[in-house]
Design a protein around this motif. Structure first.
Motif, PDB file in Angstrom:
ATOM      1  N   UNK A 148       0.831  -1.204   0.000  1.00  0.00           N
ATOM      2  CA  UNK A 148       0.000   0.000   0.000  1.00  0.00           C
ATOM      3  C   UNK A 148       0.871   1.263   0.000  1.00  0.00           C
ATOM      4  N   UNK A 154       2.175   5.325  -3.157  1.00  0.00           N
ATOM      5  CA  UNK A 154       1.180   6.144  -2.459  1.00  0.00           C
ATOM      6  C   UNK A 154       1.544   7.630  -2.498  1.00  0.00           C
ATOM      7  N   UNK A 192      -3.420   1.472 -18.654  1.00  0.00           N
ATOM      8  CA  UNK A 192      -3.543   2.363 -17.506  1.00  0.00           C
ATOM      9  C   UNK A 192      -2.839   3.695 -17.773  1.00  0.00           C
ATOM     10  N   UNK A 251      -7.052  10.065 -13.950  1.00  0.00           N
ATOM     11  CA  UNK A 251      -7.492   9.053 -12.973  1.00  0.00           C
ATOM     12  C   UNK A 251      -9.017   8.914 -12.990  1.00  0.00           C
ATOM     13  N   UNK A 295      -9.708   6.407 -15.532  1.00  0.00           N
ATOM     14  CA  UNK A 295      -9.289   5.054 -15.159  1.00  0.00           C
ATOM     15  C   UNK A 295     -10.249   4.404 -14.172  1.00  0.00           C
ATOM     16  N   UNK A 296     -10.726   5.182 -13.217  1.00  0.00           N
ATOM     17  CA  UNK A 296     -11.463   4.581 -12.106  1.00  0.00           C
ATOM     18  C   UNK A 296     -12.902   5.074 -12.015  1.00  0.00           C
ATOM     19  N   UNK A 316     -16.785   4.382  -7.214  1.00  0.00           N
ATOM     20  CA  UNK A 316     -16.626   3.488  -6.054  1.00  0.00           C
ATOM     21  C   UNK A 316     -15.159   3.319  -5.708  1.00  0.00           C
ATOM     22  N   UNK A 317     -14.313   3.154  -6.723  1.00  0.00           N
ATOM     23  CA  UNK A 317     -12.887   2.948  -6.456  1.00  0.00           C
ATOM     24  C   UNK A 317     -12.232   4.232  -5.945  1.00  0.00           C
ATOM     25  N   UNK A 354     -13.002   4.626  -2.437  1.00  0.00           N
ATOM     26  CA  UNK A 354     -12.224   3.705  -1.617  1.00  0.00           C
ATOM     27  C   UNK A 354     -10.810   4.258  -1.371  1.00  0.00           C
ATOM     28  N   UNK A 355     -10.214   4.833  -2.424  1.00  0.00           N
ATOM     29  CA  UNK A 355      -8.897   5.462  -2.250  1.00  0.00           C
ATOM     30  C   UNK A 355      -8.964   6.558  -1.181  1.00  0.00           C
ATOM     31  N   UNK A 381     -11.052   6.878   1.241  1.00  0.00           N
ATOM     32  CA  UNK A 381     -11.295   6.320   2.585  1.00  0.00           C
ATOM     33  C   UNK A 381      -9.985   5.796   3.180  1.00  0.00           C
ATOM     34  N   UNK A 382      -9.158   5.158   2.351  1.00  0.00           N
ATOM     35  CA  UNK A 382      -7.880   4.637   2.856  1.00  0.00           C
ATOM     36  C   UNK A 382      -6.947   5.790   3.202  1.00  0.00           C
ATOM     37  N   UNK A 433     -13.534   1.329 -18.176  1.00  0.00           N
ATOM     38  CA  UNK A 433     -12.586   0.690 -17.258  1.00  0.00           C
ATOM     39  C   UNK A 433     -11.991  -0.521 -17.943  1.00  0.00           C
ATOM     40  N   UNK A 434     -10.657  -0.490 -18.116  1.00  0.00           N
ATOM     41  CA  UNK A 434      -9.969  -1.592 -18.789  1.00  0.00           C
ATOM     42  C   UNK A 434     -10.663  -1.961 -20.096  1.00  0.00           C
ATOM     43  N   UNK A 483     -18.748  -2.286 -15.211  1.00  0.00           N
ATOM     44  CA  UNK A 483     -19.466  -3.388 -14.589  1.00  0.00           C
ATOM     45  C   UNK A 483     -20.491  -4.093 -15.471  1.00  0.00           C
ATOM     46  N   UNK A 497      -3.703   3.804  -5.156  1.00  0.00           N
ATOM     47  CA  UNK A 497      -3.223   2.967  -4.058  1.00  0.00           C
ATOM     48  C   UNK A 497      -3.343   1.490  -4.421  1.00  0.00           C
ATOM     49  N   UNK A 552     -12.053   1.746   6.888  1.00  0.00           N
ATOM     50  CA  UNK A 552     -12.210   2.482   5.625  1.00  0.00           C
ATOM     51  C   UNK A 552     -12.979   1.655   4.597  1.00  0.00           C
TER      52      UNK A 552
END
Lengths: 499, 499
Positions: free
Chosen positions: A209, A213, A426, A441, A444-445, A448-449, A452-453, A455-456, A487-488, A493, B204, B459
């Motif tokens: 991680x 970062x 990417x 970015x 790319x994302x 939701x992702x 999550x970043x 939140x971390x 995405x990719x 989804x 991350x 998180x």
């Protein structure tokens, strides 16, 4: 200063009362360890992404871990953002100062604490230069594998922050694969030890991680690295191709045979010409692409692989194959590739080096599109390519003194990154996101992702003081940039319908 | 049921009103997809750590990602803990049910979605068995490298959750090194995609974070794996040593020569005897230790390495060296090692398999201490050892029908894990922490690191509903266990004084 990716309002929300902070820091730092006057701060206004400039509020130059700890505690209390800087070679603006923040310069942490040949490890301070580690390990027949092209200057702390790669990361991995443990100070100034010399670390994988970062989770104050024994033998082959696609197929064939070369690099016609004009490496300037393949290992292993690689090159239409006959010739084959960036610097007043990844099989298509995108903006692009791992470095040529050309180069760069995502790649291979690619970015994302970043990030740095505005875009930024839902190479989804 | 490591009061704080939850879940799940009656739940009361048993409140057996999503949303809303289970082979109690929670059984997600030989990837559902992937890849000459000894039964979702290893992880890495991407549902039921087929993922490193997270961050619903080409040649050597220390030196010498064998396993005298009695593999029962070394690669590479390995073994006093002459003999050399666990099962009513890592050079000392610790409790311990990467598996022999013996075995196990930490190793190599080693995590980590784990967990899962009570100890638990302040053989943070 380019406008498209700079700090947004929400990134510069800090309300700092600077005088008491200066008074507190002066007690913590050594003489000349706090830079307040503008001329002194000016030296830190940019990193390797030289087109972006930003004066920091203050610069701290600590000399001990306790001093870093004191600086962090003070900034945490006063709500001052902190941007950590090693050698300042980031190509994505990772260590670009924050206008309301303290720049934490770790240049004095340049001590190699320990080289243990038996355990094959090095323990170093974060400001140690990448190449200095290999130099210190050399008497033991060992070396440190990741070799970013800035290795003579870049520091290991920054390598961790950006998860640096290099020519040899195809076989030997990125920084994350070569670091065993780090000691990290949290924004609160608490010292934590992450990872160990053991096979696997229990608990959550904070070591991975921490890699990449970009200084947003903590401040690395010590790094324990793996050292590898020098390979017994090396061999370098150079092949010419009349079109790029054939070169791409040769690369795929080599990998498909289970051979992992120590390096597998491609250059397009424009890059070959620029390099040849600069260093006279004897490159085949008639070729549309050349492929440089380095093999290493035992004599028998290298001989075996060489035979197989030559067959792959022949089978995929190489117009010429050269095998280095001695150390000098090996060095010559590499010389052009290694000088590619300065060589391009000779043919254009400025260039903008992009960094994206693509699936190898998309190479020919992507190069064609890059050339089309560049033409739309009346610019040229030269391509070098870590072919083995699909990491493309287009160098967009421009003249910063011509009005509009920097903006055009940035538009080309952004379009190239979005193209990388569209074909399933990417927006960064090894240079990091920083401020440079923060908008992309959003491509790319999905939301939701990104959430999550955030939140971390908050789990490590609740007040958001470490390198604010970098690497992880706010959702406001994405909304404004007009995110693409790709995405990719897939719509978001679709698997929910498919599974 | 062993008392020392079971759920604590703070882990079973949930106040679940079960009837409305059942009503809601019945609408989401297919017929027979919700198990309420006790006899049905009984089938899920334990995993591979068979000494621990716990009935779940409910069992859900969904068949589609939408159903998992529905179950998670429902549990999130109602505050019901969720424990995910694949094949239930965890050796550390990772999938042991929670008394107030729903057990989410993913056995029906056993579809291999895609094998792409050109991209060398497999895309699979989480319930697919580890070995099934290699079987499906075999027609393409490819295989999936991580091979935990439960590979015939264990599922890939669980492999991600525990970051599973195996005999070949010395050369080919743990699960984290062989997974490219996962699709994960958050506790709120949101689908996220983590990782990609590209070299490095921007942002991350959530992919590494997910590995070894023991079902506490999300529910993995799809895994994209790297496939490797079958090695052209394999060779196996077996060496006998009159004392364990010499064997340890031989291992160090092999690694120091830069050879990474595909497998490098050691067994002590008791393990050799048990295995030989069971499978008649022709093992040298006079030896204090045997070392089994597998080499793979091209013919030339293997021949080269074989010569070097033989020299290392001779130089370090091997009393006998055997080289397999054909496939049958190769299989025979491995047969004893592969049957070591059931072989031990024949000589003792019960055994408790521990899993810790140590620096290789500590091997002789650690084995001596293990034997002393066991003797103190009137028990015997048999040792097998992934020697190359320092991962020790002591098998503590006991009879669960004799009062006090299970507790004695647990005491020996805990003392061994603490010993591993003291010499600079870790409390788990590849089996995970689960409930089994949760107390020993207090020995491994300082408060700052444990707090960081909790912050990251929060998180992803704010309400703490995913696998509560596992892997990350509460500080209350550590206080009660009487934590030792030892980290990697050092007192906590002496570097602050040293630097």
């Amino acid at each position: 200063m380019p406008a498209h990716a700079l700090f947004r309002e929400e990134d510069i929300r800090f309300d700092v009362d600077v005088d008491p902070v200066i008074a507190a820091l002066e007690k913590i730092l050594p003489d000349e360890g706090l830079v307040v006057h503008e001329a002194g701060r000016r030296a830190y206004e940019c990193d390797g992404l030289a087109a972006y400039k930003q004066l920091p509020l203050l610069v701290a130059i600590p000399e001990t871990v306790e001093q870093i700890q004191g600086v962090l505690k003070c900034c945490h209390e006063a709500g001052v953002p902190v941007v950590t800087r090693g050698s300042g070679t980031s190509l994505s603006g990772g260590s670009l100062p924050h206008p309301q923040g303290l720049l934490l310069a770790l240049g004095k942490f340049n001590k190699i604490i320990e080289i243990d040949a038996e355990r094959r490890i090095a323990r170093v301070q974060p400001g140690v230069r990448n190449l200095a580690i290999t130099e210190a390990a050399a008497p033991h027949g060992l070396y440190y594998a990741p070799d970013p092209s800035s290795q003579i200057a870049c520091s290991i702390g920054g390598n961790v922050g950006e998860n640096a790669g290099g020519v040899h990361c195809l076989k030997y991995g990125l920084t994350v694969n070569n670091v065993l443990a780090v000691k990290v100070l949290t924004m609160e100034g608490e010292l934590t030890t992450i990872g160990s010399e053991a096979l696997d670390s229990p608990g959550l994988d904070l070591l991975a991680l921490m890699h990449g970062s970009e200084g947003m989770l903590g401040v690395v104050v010590e790094v324990t690295l793996k050292l590898l024994p020098n390979p017994l033998t090396k061999q370098v082959l150079m092949a010419s191709f009349n079109d790029v696609e054939q070169g791409g197929h040769a690369v795929a064939a080599i990998i498909a045979r289970g051979i992992i070369p120590a390096g597998l690099e491609m250059m397009d016609g424009a890059a070959i010409q620029a390099a040849e004009d600069f260093v006279k490496a004897g490159y085949d300037t008639a070729a549309a692409a050349i492929l440089i393949c380095e093999l290493d290992g035992s004599d028998a292993e290298v001989a075996d692989q060489q035979k197989a690689v030559e067959a792959c090159l022949r089978d995929h239409g190489a117009s010429r194959i050269q095998v280095a006959q001695d150390d000098n010739e090996r060095a010559r084959f590499w010389a052009g590739r290694k000088a590619a960036f300065p060589a391009v610097g000779r043919i254009s007043p400025d260039y903008y080096c992009m960094d994206g990844t693509i699936p190898r099989k998309q190479l020919a298509y992507v190069l064609k599109r890059i050339s089309e995108i560049s033409a739309t903006h009346n610019l040229e692009t030269v391509n070098v390519f870590h072919a083995g791992d699909g990491n493309l470095h287009p160098l967009i040529l421009f003249d910063g003194n011509q009005p509009g050309q920097l903006e055009a180069a940035e538009a080309v760069g952004s379009a190239i990154l979005q193209l990388c995502v569209e074909v399933g790649g990417t927006v960064t291979g090894e240079h990091g996101v920083g401020l440079e690619k923060i908008n992309e970015m959003c491509v790319q994302f999905a939301t939701a992702e990104i959430n999550q970043f955030h939140a971390i990030k908050a789990a490590f740095d609740e007040r958001g003081l470490l390198n604010p505005g970098k690497a992880i875009p706010t959702l406001n930024r994405c909304a404004e940039f007009g995110r693409l839902h790709v995405h990719n190479g897939e719509l978001p989804h679709p698997e929910l319908e498919r599974l």
